[in-house]
Scaffold this motif. Structure first.
Motif, PDB file in Angstrom:
ATOM      1  N   VAL A  44     -16.208 -42.729  16.099  1.00 37.82           N
ATOM      2  CA  VAL A  44     -14.903 -43.371  15.957  1.00 37.82           C
ATOM      3  C   VAL A  44     -14.414 -43.889  17.308  1.00 37.82           C
ATOM      4  CG1 VAL A  44     -12.473 -42.852  15.542  1.00 37.82           C
ATOM      5  CG2 VAL A  44     -14.197 -42.076  13.934  1.00 37.82           C
ATOM      6  N   GLU A  75     -17.736 -37.012  13.491  1.00 40.48           N
ATOM      7  CA  GLU A  75     -17.415 -38.442  13.483  1.00 40.48           C
ATOM      8  C   GLU A  75     -16.664 -38.897  14.734  1.00 40.48           C
ATOM      9  OE1 GLU A  75     -16.787 -39.001   8.660  1.00 40.48           O
ATOM     10  OE2 GLU A  75     -15.185 -38.226   9.926  1.00 40.48           O
ATOM     11  N   LEU A 133     -10.597 -47.722  12.930  1.00 41.16           N
ATOM     12  CA  LEU A 133     -10.895 -46.427  12.326  1.00 41.16           C
ATOM     13  C   LEU A 133     -11.317 -46.584  10.867  1.00 41.16           C
ATOM     14  CD1 LEU A 133      -9.723 -45.147  14.917  1.00 41.16           C
ATOM     15  CD2 LEU A 133      -8.655 -43.465  13.442  1.00 41.16           C
ATOM     16  N   ASP A 178     -16.597 -46.877  18.596  1.00 40.63           N
ATOM     17  CA  ASP A 178     -16.262 -48.120  17.895  1.00 40.63           C
ATOM     18  C   ASP A 178     -14.934 -48.669  18.392  1.00 40.63           C
ATOM     19  OD1 ASP A 178     -18.534 -47.924  16.444  1.00 40.63           O
ATOM     20  OD2 ASP A 178     -17.589 -47.286  14.575  1.00 40.63           O
ATOM     21  N   SER A 216     -14.846 -47.681  10.827  1.00 40.20           N
ATOM     22  CA  SER A 216     -15.823 -46.653  11.200  1.00 40.20           C
ATOM     23  C   SER A 216     -15.989 -45.608  10.103  1.00 40.20           C
ATOM     24  CB  SER A 216     -15.384 -45.899  12.453  1.00 40.20           C
ATOM     25  OG  SER A 216     -15.005 -46.757  13.459  1.00 40.20           O
ATOM     26  N   LEU A 217     -14.905 -45.296   9.417  1.00 39.00           N
ATOM     27  CA  LEU A 217     -14.942 -44.118   8.563  1.00 39.00           C
ATOM     28  C   LEU A 217     -15.075 -44.396   7.069  1.00 39.00           C
ATOM     29  CD1 LEU A 217     -12.256 -42.014  10.439  1.00 39.00           C
ATOM     30  CD2 LEU A 217     -14.701 -41.604  10.376  1.00 39.00           C
ATOM     31  N   ILE A 261     -10.414 -36.616  10.268  1.00 42.65           N
ATOM     32  CA  ILE A 261     -11.688 -36.988  10.885  1.00 42.65           C
ATOM     33  C   ILE A 261     -12.506 -35.718  11.086  1.00 42.65           C
ATOM     34  CG2 ILE A 261     -12.737 -37.955  12.979  1.00 42.65           C
ATOM     35  CD1 ILE A 261     -10.303 -39.704  13.307  1.00 42.65           C
TER      36      ILE A 261
END
Ligand code: ADP
Ligand code: MG
Length: 657
Positions: A576, A572, A603, A579, A606-607, A568
């Motif tokens: 993260v 971010e 995760l 969320d 989000s990513l 990560i």
């Protein structure tokens, strides 16, 4: 014939009424807190155990009740707040229906201790399932204390229907916050499982909001103020840049009562038009004061919905007022979140005239006269050349936007190394077939040949020798799909879903591994959350640490993060975590494995690369390779297909029309 209609006994009628008034522990909290407010208390203390399933206690220093009232208050339609119908239209109190205590006493073990200031002694009443068990004179402090234990003890179906403690507690907090925000001049204390979670001193609205939602809230607030003939509006909206992905912090209070109104919510959202990033919601804390006779509160048992006389006028006033505030505090000019700086005119060129390009055209050019080149390979080479040209010029001239640059480094440097077993791209492509196997096996076996034979014995692409070096070539279409030729036809991969699958499996794995590597941050990150979110974060701490997060501080005020997982990037982290907290607020699984699964899903969501993100060749290749190295490449973590295949036969059919 004898008549069959009977009046229901009181305790049955009360249980039925309870079904409307008391849905969960939070409903009891709301009713008891409101009664304490109505009693004129200046300090109200709420004590909760096990999300209110075991114990809810509200202690106030209000006016108390005499001996008779202490018994009468549990009767249905027993209220001191109204006496004639007209009173309904000049309500100054939260309660008026006289059914809350009767309902609560029908479905729980309730204990009441109360004393009026001018009385020598107070009263102690114990009531269970609507039956008074005891009533005694007692030495108790001024004011009232209600203890509600074992909610729904006599309705097991309702008790089983309750959600996990985390979810039920979230509802309790919601009610606590709503009452506390509406009554800034009363001190509120919340003690949860023995520890003090909130202690909100009497203060102004702004300070109350800050005390509830954390120190960082102050700088986010834009004041809103308007007085007209039909309404007075005061309060705050949060600046657009602090809009949240969840609808968490949205509060309307009408005459000190929290209410829900989709219509007024729309008015506020409309005032934010053009200012909000897509998918975000504005936070607001708006206190409306209207003449009591212009609203009707008595349309819903929980009294959170009300009817306004002149809704349209209110809409217009509210929208204009919020808009004005946003403008006044200079947050109004349209903020373009998607602005690409590379497209701005350089300062030095700003006032220069643009020069018309001159184009040289070879008027005699005719591509069909070029007889030396066979059509098929001509086309192939041509498209290949332009493909290379485009991409090499893009990256070398720095034309590529910085966001896709960071994506590229993220994908290559961090998101994929766990799949380095496939560094040789050929082996990656072989795995591709393992992945496809379950989806296509049936078709292939039906055709009389097995999948393995097709994969292992032949080249993957039917390209001739000169084209062999392009065999792993893939193309991105609409910045959404990765298309690639395979022997039986072609494969179309949804880039976002594929990446979600890759990240999901990766995070799931890291949640079960010990000692995941973490990158130490040069400057620790300080993040602020509302008290409840901090609680959630604490319960996630072990899992997050296992993933590679390092927490320097994690208390009720703030969280300081000194290390993060290598997968990560620093920028971010806040997204993260936000969320993740949003996700878990509505449903916090008790089961460890389910929780891990939820974290990994959140995760990955989000990513994962967004649809609309340009991917370099290498990134496309990485996605394809890593997807087919997954355990379940066929579907995203949310069970949506990650790819489809199209066989040449299917394509042929389309041309036969
Ligand atoms: P309502 O609030 O609609 O009147 P409730 O069932 O909640 O109905 O309460 C019944 C009555 O009990 C109230 O009208 C009030 O007179 C009395 N009462 C309840 N809670 C308190 C309290 N904390 N302090 C003093 N009186 C209370
Ligand atoms: Mg009440």
């Amino acid at each position: 014939m004898s008549s069959i209609i009977r009046l229901l006994p009181d305790h049955v009628a009360n249980q039925i009424a309870a079904g409307e008034v008391v849905q969960r522990p939070a409903s009891v909290v709301k009713e008891l807190l409101e009664n304490a407010v109505d009693a004129g208390a200046t300090v109200i203390k709420l004590v909760i155990k096990d999300a209110g399933k075991t114990l809810i206690q509200v202690i106030d220093n209000g006016k108390g009740m005499n001996e008779t009232d202490a018994r009468l208050c549990f009767e249905r339609h027993a209220t001191s707040k109204i006496s004639i119908a007209e009173d309904l239209f000049k309500l100054q109190t939260k309660g008026f229906r006289g059914e809350a205590l009767a309902s609560i006493a029908a479905i729980a073990h309730v204990e009441l201790k109360t004393k009026q200031a001018d009385a020598e002694l107070g009263t102690h009443v114990i009531i269970e399932g609507s039956k008074i068990v005891s009533q005694e004179v007692a030495v108790v402090p001024d004011g009232t204390s209600f203890i509600v234990k074992n909610l729904f003890y006599n309705i097991p179906a309702r008790r089983n229907f309750l959600k996990s403690d985390t979810v039920e507690f979230r509802h309790v907090i919601d009610e606590f916050e709503r009452v506390a925000l509406a009554h800034n001049n009363i001190q509120f204390v919340l003690i949860n499982n023995g520890s003090e979670m909130f202690n909100l001193p009497a203060s102004n609205y702004r300070q109350r909001i800050v005390n509830v939602f954390g120190g960082k809230t102050n700088e986010k607030l834009v004041p809103v103020q308007e007085t007209t003939e039909i309404i007075e509006i005061q309060g705050f909206v949060a600046k657009p840049e602090y809009a949240k992905k969840s609808r968490g912090e949205q509060f309307f209070f009408v005459n000190d009562r929290f209410i829900k109104s989709g219509y007024l919510h729309h008015a506020v959202t409309a005032a934010f038009e053009g200012l909000l990033k897509e998918g975000t919601h504005p936070s607001y804390f708006l206190y409306l004061t209207l003449p009591p006779n212009s609203i009707d509160i008595n349309i819903h048992p929980t009294k959170t919905e009300i009817k306004f006389d002149d809704e349209h006028a209110l809409y217009a006033i509210l929208r204009a007022t919020v808009k004005h505030s946003l403008g006044q505090f200079q947050v109004s000019p349209v903020l373009d979140f998607q602005r690409d700086e590379t497209l701005d005119t350089p300062y030095a060129l700003e006032n220069t005239k643009s020069v018309e390009p001159t184009v040289q055209v070879d008027a005699g050019f005719n591509p069909f006269l070029d007889t030396d080149v066979k059509l098929g390979s001509y086309e192939y080479q041509k498209s290949n050349r332009s493909y290379e040209d485009v991409f090499s010029s893009k990256s070398s001239s720095g034309f590529k936007s910085s966001s896709s640059g960071s994506l590229s480094s993220k994908m290559n440097a961090s998101s994929f190394p766990s799949y380095s077993k496939n560094t040789d791209s050929n082996s990656g492509w072989e795995t591709l077939y393992d992945g496809i196997k379950p989806a296509t096996e049936d078709i292939l076996t039906a055709q009389g040949h097995t999948f393995e034979s097709e994969v292992k014995n032949e080249t993957l692409f039917e390209l001739d020798d000169t084209e062999r070096n392009f065999k792993n070539q893939s193309y991105q279409i609409q910045k959404k799909y990765i298309v690639s030729p395979i022997k039986s036809g072609m494969i179309i991969i949804d880039q976002r879903r594929a990446h979600q699958r890759i990240l999901y499996e990766r995070y799931l794995e890291s949640l079960s591994l010990q000692n995941n590597s973490s990158q130490q941050l040069l400057f620790p990150l300080t993040l602020y959350y509302a008290t409840f979110e901090m609680e959630l974060l604490k319960s996630l701490q072990t899992d997050l640490v296992q993933m590679g997060f390092l927490f320097e501080t994690l208390d009720n005020e703030k969280v300081i993060i000194s290390g993060i997982p290598v997968t990560i990037s620093e920028s971010e982290v806040s997204i993260v975590l936000e969320d993740l907290l949003n996700e878990l607020q509505s449903e916090f699984p008790d089961e460890k494995d389910v929780l891990k699964d939820k974290i990994a899903k959140s995760l990955s969501q989000s990513l994962a690369v967004k649809t609309g993100t340009y991917l370099t060749d290498k990134e496309q290749e990485n996605i394809v390779d890593s997807l087919f190295a997954c355990k379940e490449p066929n579907v995203s973590p949310f069970l949506k297909p990650t790819f489809i295949t199209m066989r040449v036969e299917d394509i042929d059919k389309k041309f036969m029309l």
